[in-house]
Design a protein around this motif. Sequence first.
Motif, short mmCIF file in Angstrom:
data_model
loop_
_atom_site.label_atom_id
_atom_site.label_comp_id
_atom_site.label_asym_id
_atom_site.label_seq_id
_atom_site.Cartn_x
_atom_site.Cartn_y
_atom_site.Cartn_z
N GLN A 1 0.84 -1.19 0.00
CA GLN A 1 0.00 0.00 0.00
C GLN A 1 0.88 1.25 0.00
N VAL A 2 0.60 2.15 -0.92
CA VAL A 2 1.37 3.39 -1.03
C VAL A 2 0.83 4.39 -0.01
N GLN A 3 1.67 4.81 0.92
CA GLN A 3 1.22 5.78 1.90
C GLN A 3 2.38 6.50 2.56
N LEU A 4 2.04 7.64 3.15
CA LEU A 4 2.96 8.41 3.97
C LEU A 4 2.40 8.45 5.38
N VAL A 5 3.26 8.25 6.35
CA VAL A 5 2.82 8.28 7.73
C VAL A 5 3.72 9.23 8.51
N GLU A 6 3.10 10.25 9.11
CA GLU A 6 3.85 11.19 9.94
C GLU A 6 3.82 10.74 11.40
N SER A 7 4.84 11.11 12.11
CA SER A 7 4.90 10.87 13.55
C SER A 7 5.83 11.90 14.17
N GLY A 8 5.83 11.92 15.49
CA GLY A 8 6.75 12.81 16.20
C GLY A 8 6.11 14.06 16.77
N GLY A 9 4.85 14.27 16.48
CA GLY A 9 4.19 15.43 17.05
C GLY A 9 3.98 15.26 18.54
N GLY A 10 3.58 16.33 19.18
CA GLY A 10 3.34 16.29 20.62
C GLY A 10 3.20 17.68 21.17
N SER A 11 3.28 17.76 22.48
CA SER A 11 3.13 19.03 23.17
C SER A 11 4.45 19.42 23.83
N VAL A 12 4.91 20.61 23.56
CA VAL A 12 6.15 21.11 24.16
C VAL A 12 5.94 22.53 24.66
N GLN A 13 6.85 22.97 25.50
CA GLN A 13 6.82 24.35 25.96
C GLN A 13 7.47 25.25 24.92
N PRO A 14 7.16 26.53 24.97
CA PRO A 14 7.84 27.46 24.06
C PRO A 14 9.36 27.33 24.22
N GLY A 15 10.04 27.32 23.09
CA GLY A 15 11.48 27.11 23.10
C GLY A 15 11.89 25.66 22.97
N GLY A 16 10.92 24.77 23.04
CA GLY A 16 11.22 23.35 22.96
C GLY A 16 11.44 22.88 21.54
N SER A 17 11.70 21.58 21.41
CA SER A 17 12.03 21.00 20.11
C SER A 17 11.22 19.73 19.87
N LEU A 18 10.99 19.46 18.61
CA LEU A 18 10.38 18.22 18.17
C LEU A 18 11.01 17.82 16.84
N ARG A 19 11.02 16.54 16.59
CA ARG A 19 11.45 16.08 15.27
C ARG A 19 10.31 15.25 14.67
N LEU A 20 9.79 15.74 13.58
CA LEU A 20 8.73 15.02 12.87
C LEU A 20 9.35 14.09 11.84
N SER A 21 8.72 12.94 11.68
CA SER A 21 9.16 11.97 10.69
C SER A 21 8.04 11.71 9.70
N CYS A 22 8.43 11.51 8.47
CA CYS A 22 7.48 11.17 7.40
C CYS A 22 8.05 9.91 6.74
N VAL A 23 7.41 8.79 7.01
CA VAL A 23 7.88 7.51 6.50
C VAL A 23 7.01 7.08 5.33
N ALA A 24 7.66 6.71 4.25
CA ALA A 24 6.93 6.23 3.08
C ALA A 24 6.91 4.71 3.06
#
Length: 123
Positions: A1-24
């Motif tokens: 199945q052809v698809q893209l799946v994102e992950s890595g979102g969440g809740s952070v405080q101002p100044g914080g960091s996140l890394r989002l992933s997009c897996v095919a």
Amino acid sequence: QVQLVESGGGSVQPGGSLRLSCVASGFSLKSYAVGWFRQAPGKEREAVSCISSFNDVTYTRASVRGRFTISRDNAKNTVYLEMNSLKPEDPAVYYCAAENVYRETCPPDYELWGQGTQVTVSS
């Protein structure tokens, strides 16, 4: 199945960091341009960053330039969006999208879209 799946979102405080992933899955991202977009409640979707399929040239909107970085790992069939120094204006659902086009610039339209991942910035 052809698809893209994102992950890595969440809740952070101002100044914080996140890394989002997009897996095919079901296809190789190597020959695709990939873009990250975001949409906040009541606002239109906006382009955040993209990486071209030829030479991995990157483009980033001015409001996040210097804070967000897009990159790809072909071995993992994944494109990342590293987000640092997150601000109260960054919360949104973040989507990745892919277009099978071999060139140095990012395309105006994308054929494949993921389901999105929520990013929240709150103190």
